[in-house]
Design a protein around this motif. Structure first.
Motif, PDB file in Angstrom:
ATOM      1  N   PHE A 115     -26.302 -83.471  41.095  1.00  0.00           N
ATOM      2  CA  PHE A 115     -25.135 -82.990  40.335  1.00  0.00           C
ATOM      3  C   PHE A 115     -25.107 -81.464  40.322  1.00  0.00           C
ATOM      4  O   PHE A 115     -24.079 -80.835  40.578  1.00  0.00           O
ATOM      5  CB  PHE A 115     -25.198 -83.539  38.909  1.00  0.00           C
ATOM      6  CG  PHE A 115     -24.160 -82.949  37.997  1.00  0.00           C
ATOM      7  CD1 PHE A 115     -22.851 -83.408  38.022  1.00  0.00           C
ATOM      8  CD2 PHE A 115     -24.487 -81.923  37.120  1.00  0.00           C
ATOM      9  CE1 PHE A 115     -21.887 -82.856  37.189  1.00  0.00           C
ATOM     10  CE2 PHE A 115     -23.531 -81.358  36.285  1.00  0.00           C
ATOM     11  CZ  PHE A 115     -22.234 -81.831  36.318  1.00  0.00           C
ATOM     12  N   ASN A 116     -26.261 -80.876  40.048  1.00  0.00           N
ATOM     13  CA  ASN A 116     -26.356 -79.420  39.914  1.00  0.00           C
ATOM     14  C   ASN A 116     -26.032 -78.713  41.225  1.00  0.00           C
ATOM     15  O   ASN A 116     -25.436 -77.630  41.216  1.00  0.00           O
ATOM     16  CB  ASN A 116     -27.763 -79.048  39.424  1.00  0.00           C
ATOM     17  CG  ASN A 116     -27.896 -77.561  39.138  1.00  0.00           C
ATOM     18  OD1 ASN A 116     -26.988 -76.948  38.588  1.00  0.00           O
ATOM     19  ND2 ASN A 116     -29.029 -76.978  39.537  1.00  0.00           N
ATOM     20  N   GLN A 117     -26.405 -79.342  42.333  1.00  0.00           N
ATOM     21  CA  GLN A 117     -26.091 -78.757  43.638  1.00  0.00           C
ATOM     22  C   GLN A 117     -24.586 -78.672  43.843  1.00  0.00           C
ATOM     23  O   GLN A 117     -24.067 -77.629  44.253  1.00  0.00           O
ATOM     24  CB  GLN A 117     -26.681 -79.615  44.757  1.00  0.00           C
ATOM     25  CG  GLN A 117     -27.943 -79.038  45.355  1.00  0.00           C
ATOM     26  CD  GLN A 117     -28.597 -80.031  46.295  1.00  0.00           C
ATOM     27  OE1 GLN A 117     -27.904 -80.855  46.914  1.00  0.00           O
ATOM     28  NE2 GLN A 117     -29.913 -79.963  46.405  1.00  0.00           N
ATOM     29  N   GLN A 129     -31.210 -87.123  40.234  1.00  0.00           N
ATOM     30  CA  GLN A 129     -29.767 -87.301  40.014  1.00  0.00           C
ATOM     31  C   GLN A 129     -29.152 -86.033  39.449  1.00  0.00           C
ATOM     32  O   GLN A 129     -28.074 -85.611  39.867  1.00  0.00           O
ATOM     33  CB  GLN A 129     -29.510 -88.484  39.069  1.00  0.00           C
ATOM     34  CG  GLN A 129     -29.889 -89.823  39.680  1.00  0.00           C
ATOM     35  CD  GLN A 129     -29.694 -90.978  38.708  1.00  0.00           C
ATOM     36  OE1 GLN A 129     -28.816 -90.954  37.848  1.00  0.00           O
ATOM     37  NE2 GLN A 129     -30.512 -92.010  38.842  1.00  0.00           N
ATOM     38  N   PHE A 130     -29.871 -85.436  38.505  1.00  0.00           N
ATOM     39  CA  PHE A 130     -29.358 -84.174  37.956  1.00  0.00           C
ATOM     40  C   PHE A 130     -29.305 -83.097  39.037  1.00  0.00           C
ATOM     41  O   PHE A 130     -28.334 -82.339  39.119  1.00  0.00           O
ATOM     42  CB  PHE A 130     -30.199 -83.684  36.764  1.00  0.00           C
ATOM     43  CG  PHE A 130     -29.781 -82.307  36.322  1.00  0.00           C
ATOM     44  CD1 PHE A 130     -28.646 -82.131  35.549  1.00  0.00           C
ATOM     45  CD2 PHE A 130     -30.487 -81.185  36.741  1.00  0.00           C
ATOM     46  CE1 PHE A 130     -28.220 -80.851  35.189  1.00  0.00           C
ATOM     47  CE2 PHE A 130     -30.069 -79.904  36.382  1.00  0.00           C
ATOM     48  CZ  PHE A 130     -28.934 -79.743  35.599  1.00  0.00           C
ATOM     49  N   ASN A 131     -30.332 -83.034  39.870  1.00  0.00           N
ATOM     50  CA  ASN A 131     -30.351 -82.019  40.935  1.00  0.00           C
ATOM     51  C   ASN A 131     -29.168 -82.189  41.884  1.00  0.00           C
ATOM     52  O   ASN A 131     -28.569 -81.199  42.304  1.00  0.00           O
ATOM     53  CB  ASN A 131     -31.665 -82.073  41.716  1.00  0.00           C
ATOM     54  CG  ASN A 131     -32.823 -81.523  40.897  1.00  0.00           C
ATOM     55  OD1 ASN A 131     -32.615 -80.806  39.911  1.00  0.00           O
ATOM     56  ND2 ASN A 131     -34.049 -81.870  41.282  1.00  0.00           N
ATOM     57  N   TYR A 138     -22.375 -78.778  41.475  1.00  0.00           N
ATOM     58  CA  TYR A 138     -21.896 -77.842  40.457  1.00  0.00           C
ATOM     59  C   TYR A 138     -22.001 -76.408  40.969  1.00  0.00           C
ATOM     60  O   TYR A 138     -21.045 -75.638  40.885  1.00  0.00           O
ATOM     61  CB  TYR A 138     -22.710 -78.009  39.169  1.00  0.00           C
ATOM     62  CG  TYR A 138     -22.331 -77.027  38.089  1.00  0.00           C
ATOM     63  CD1 TYR A 138     -21.370 -77.357  37.136  1.00  0.00           C
ATOM     64  CD2 TYR A 138     -22.916 -75.766  38.032  1.00  0.00           C
ATOM     65  CE1 TYR A 138     -20.995 -76.457  36.160  1.00  0.00           C
ATOM     66  CE2 TYR A 138     -22.544 -74.851  37.059  1.00  0.00           C
ATOM     67  CZ  TYR A 138     -21.584 -75.202  36.126  1.00  0.00           C
ATOM     68  OH  TYR A 138     -21.214 -74.299  35.162  1.00  0.00           O
ATOM     69  N   SER A 139     -23.168 -76.083  41.532  1.00  0.00           N
ATOM     70  CA  SER A 139     -23.397 -74.710  41.980  1.00  0.00           C
ATOM     71  C   SER A 139     -22.447 -74.328  43.101  1.00  0.00           C
ATOM     72  O   SER A 139     -21.930 -73.214  43.124  1.00  0.00           O
ATOM     73  CB  SER A 139     -24.839 -74.525  42.460  1.00  0.00           C
ATOM     74  OG  SER A 139     -25.717 -74.853  41.424  1.00  0.00           O
ATOM     75  N   SER A 140     -22.211 -75.287  44.026  1.00  0.00           N
ATOM     76  CA  SER A 140     -21.366 -74.919  45.166  1.00  0.00           C
ATOM     77  C   SER A 140     -19.887 -74.909  44.796  1.00  0.00           C
ATOM     78  O   SER A 140     -19.112 -74.167  45.375  1.00  0.00           O
ATOM     79  CB  SER A 140     -21.640 -75.844  46.352  1.00  0.00           C
ATOM     80  OG  SER A 140     -21.254 -77.151  46.034  1.00  0.00           O
ATOM     81  N   LEU A 164     -29.718 -81.645  27.743  1.00  0.00           N
ATOM     82  CA  LEU A 164     -29.641 -80.215  27.417  1.00  0.00           C
ATOM     83  C   LEU A 164     -29.207 -79.376  28.620  1.00  0.00           C
ATOM     84  O   LEU A 164     -28.421 -78.434  28.471  1.00  0.00           O
ATOM     85  CB  LEU A 164     -30.990 -79.719  26.865  1.00  0.00           C
ATOM     86  CG  LEU A 164     -31.309 -80.202  25.447  1.00  0.00           C
ATOM     87  CD1 LEU A 164     -32.773 -79.944  25.084  1.00  0.00           C
ATOM     88  CD2 LEU A 164     -30.378 -79.536  24.427  1.00  0.00           C
ATOM     89  N   GLU A 165     -29.697 -79.743  29.812  1.00  0.00           N
ATOM     90  CA  GLU A 165     -29.263 -79.025  31.031  1.00  0.00           C
ATOM     91  C   GLU A 165     -27.756 -79.183  31.222  1.00  0.00           C
ATOM     92  O   GLU A 165     -27.060 -78.234  31.593  1.00  0.00           O
ATOM     93  CB  GLU A 165     -29.943 -79.583  32.294  1.00  0.00           C
ATOM     94  CG  GLU A 165     -31.458 -79.610  32.288  1.00  0.00           C
ATOM     95  CD  GLU A 165     -32.093 -78.280  32.605  1.00  0.00           C
ATOM     96  OE1 GLU A 165     -31.385 -77.264  32.535  1.00  0.00           O
ATOM     97  OE2 GLU A 165     -33.295 -78.270  32.909  1.00  0.00           O
ATOM     98  N   LEU A 166     -27.252 -80.407  30.998  1.00  0.00           N
ATOM     99  CA  LEU A 166     -25.823 -80.654  31.178  1.00  0.00           C
ATOM    100  C   LEU A 166     -25.004 -79.844  30.171  1.00  0.00           C
ATOM    101  O   LEU A 166     -23.959 -79.289  30.504  1.00  0.00           O
ATOM    102  CB  LEU A 166     -25.518 -82.156  31.037  1.00  0.00           C
ATOM    103  CG  LEU A 166     -26.022 -83.031  32.186  1.00  0.00           C
ATOM    104  CD1 LEU A 166     -25.882 -84.507  31.841  1.00  0.00           C
ATOM    105  CD2 LEU A 166     -25.274 -82.726  33.488  1.00  0.00           C
TER     106      LEU A 166
HETATM  107  C1  LIG Z   1     -29.097 -75.519  39.394  1.00  0.00           C
HETATM  108  O1  LIG Z   1     -28.839 -74.972  40.662  1.00  0.00           O
HETATM  109  C2  LIG Z   1     -28.905 -73.555  40.700  1.00  0.00           C
HETATM  110  C3  LIG Z   1     -28.449 -73.096  42.073  1.00  0.00           C
HETATM  111  O2  LIG Z   1     -29.168 -73.745  43.088  1.00  0.00           O
HETATM  112  C4  LIG Z   1     -30.307 -73.100  40.362  1.00  0.00           C
HETATM  113  O3  LIG Z   1     -30.384 -71.691  40.354  1.00  0.00           O
HETATM  114  C5  LIG Z   1     -30.688 -73.638  38.986  1.00  0.00           C
HETATM  115  O4  LIG Z   1     -32.029 -73.332  38.700  1.00  0.00           O
HETATM  116  C6  LIG Z   1     -30.487 -75.151  38.924  1.00  0.00           C
HETATM  117  N1  LIG Z   1     -30.685 -75.583  37.560  1.00  0.00           N
HETATM  118  C7  LIG Z   1     -31.623 -76.446  37.222  1.00  0.00           C
HETATM  119  C8  LIG Z   1     -31.719 -76.735  35.758  1.00  0.00           C
HETATM  120  O5  LIG Z   1     -32.349 -76.983  38.025  1.00  0.00           O
END
Ligand SMILES: *[C@@H]1O[C@H](CO)[C@@H](O)[C@H](O)[C@H]1NC(C)=O
Ligand SMILES: *[C@@H]1O[C@H](CO)[C@@H](O)[C@H](O)[C@H]1NC(C)=O
Ligand SMILES: *[C@@H]1O[C@H](CO)[C@@H](O)[C@H](O)[C@H]1NC(C)=O
Ligand SMILES: *[C@@H]1O[C@H](CO)[C@@H](O)[C@H](O)[C@H]1NC(C)=O
Length: 384
Positions: free
Chosen positions: A144-146, A140-142, A148-150, A207-209
């Protein structure tokens, strides 16, 4: 600043106005079936769809299955309503990829069956028959992070500004990690050894958030599982009288296990608050918000807190819940019950929990309600 600039950015500016008055403009949620507002529902067109795809799930409020594991709305729905927000959009419903606009509105990553720990953990422990849709907090975090990154690496929108006025909710999550082991007959020692792993995982995602700029996080506790009918049924033959709490009929040792998880979770939150004093980290005591109902059900208009409303055709209930689809027997009035399908609660019980949480009870530190809209009857329309 010329007029065209203002007009172009007006929707953006307006969307942030409420934050000036201390309100939240969006909710991001992670979790399991207690807060899934439609992610698992997207598997309903797959072969062997889960029970939640079928009536009577959703019968009370939506009058159709929506993927919510209840007869109606969840705590998350009531929370969103109180903040004047629409139901939190399931991220699986967002076609063609998540856009900046979706990100401004908030998203729900919670999915029924989800665990805090990764699926491989349960495979290594030899847990059989995991649901194929089981999703983990890490996944789920991944997701979200995807997004977030885009979205957030280019601006506008500036995600830090979005997050300033967003309420992030982490859970409840972890309940399934325990369900899968308990219902496989594992002993309490093995379960207790799991707790630190589960709360460490939750803490690491928090913590990642925070690293990504999240400022306000609610972290709900585990429910009193000793009051959940599927557990009471599973341990019926191996329990003796002295193991039940005479006040409410719940299994004491199972509730103590939930409290152990909740204590460890609070320890982790204390550590994170020391590291990040500017972050609002709110512990939400689902355990006691629910115990209040089990201890005095009649005060809340509930007649049968330990009876199950939705059971299979011979009247039995077990894990995973047999409610939903052909042959299901459903009670006449779910609003008199706390348990919907043996594992999940009714809308009536979720509303009672949500109301007390919105009032600032069971939240530590106390959740600010200054911006909440009290008149929920107008808000109900938004959900339909
Ligand atoms: C979040 O996504 C970015 C870009 O894909 C990546 O570099 C980063 O490692 C990711 N963060 C985590 C905590 O997985
Ligand atoms: C009932 O259970 C408790 C706790 O497991 C145990 O200490 C006690 O000996 C049991 N009593 C009987 C009569 O089996
Ligand atoms: C009830 O029926 C289901 C099948 O519909 C069966 O799996 C279950 O064992 C039955 N339970 C009892 C107590 O007979
Ligand atoms: C809430 O709003 C509805 C519709 O605007 C109105 O009819 C009702 O009287 C309001 N209730 C309260 C308690 O203000």
């Amino acid at each position: 600043m010329d007029l065209s600039f203002i007009l172009l950015h007006l929707p953006f500016l307006i969307s942030f106005l409420p934050s000036v008055f201390g309100c939240y403009t969006s909710i991001f949620n992670f979790g399991d079936s207690l807060s899934d507002t439609g992610n698992l529902y997207y598997t309903c067109s797959f072969p062997n769809p889960p029970n939640v795809c079928f009536f009577p799930y959703g019968e009370t409020f939506f009058h159709r299955p929506t993927g919510r594991f209840s007869d109606g709305r969840l705590v998350l729905d009531f929370l969103a309503m109180s903040l004047g927000l629409p139901p939190v959009q399931p991220y699986q419903g967002v076609e063609k990829g998540i856009t900046a606009e979706d990100f401004q509105k908030g998203l729900n990553f919670a999915v029924g069956g989800a665990t805090a720990l990764d699926l491989s953990f349960f495979e290594q422990r030899g847990i059989p028959n995991l649901p194929p849709t089981v999703d983990s907090l890490g996944n789920q975090f991944n997701s979200f992070n995807q997004s977030y990154s885009s979205i957030c690496t280019s601006s506008p929108p500036k995600c830090k500004d979005i997050f300033k006025s967003s309420l992030f909710i982490m859970g409840e999550i972890g309940g399934n990690d325990y369900n899968y082991l308990f219902f496989d007959g594992r002993n309490i020692e093995e379960l207790e050894s799991l707790v630190l792993l589960v709360v460490n995982k939750i803490a690491s995602v928090i913590l990642e958030l925070i690293e990504l700029g999240v400022e306000t996080l609610m972290v709900p506790s585990n429910l009193p599982i000793g009051c959940l009918p599927v557990y009471l049924e599973f341990y019926k033959t191996t329990s003796n009288e002295s193991q039940f709490d005479p006040q409410n009929g719940c299994l004491k040792w199972l509730n103590q296990f939930s409290e152990y998880h909740n204590q460890q979770l609070q320890e982790q939150l204390k550590r994170i608050r020391v590291l990040h004093p500017h972050v609002h980290l709110i512990y939400v005591d689902y355990f006691n918000a629910a115990m209040r109902i089990y201890n005095a059900p009649k005060d809340f208009g509930l007649v049968e807190p330990l009876q199950v409303c939705c059971v299979d055709k011979n009247g039995s209930y077990y894990f995973p819940p047999p409610c939903g689809g052909a042959g299901t027997i459903v009670c006449d009035d779910p609003s008199k019950y706390a348990s919907w399908d043996g594992l999940h609660l009714t809308e009536a019980a979720y509303e009672l929990m949500a109301t007390s949480i919105i009032n600032g009870e069971f939240t530590f530190p106390q959740f600010s309600i200054s911006c909440l809209q009290r008149n929920t009857s107008t808000q109900l329309l938004q959900l339909q």
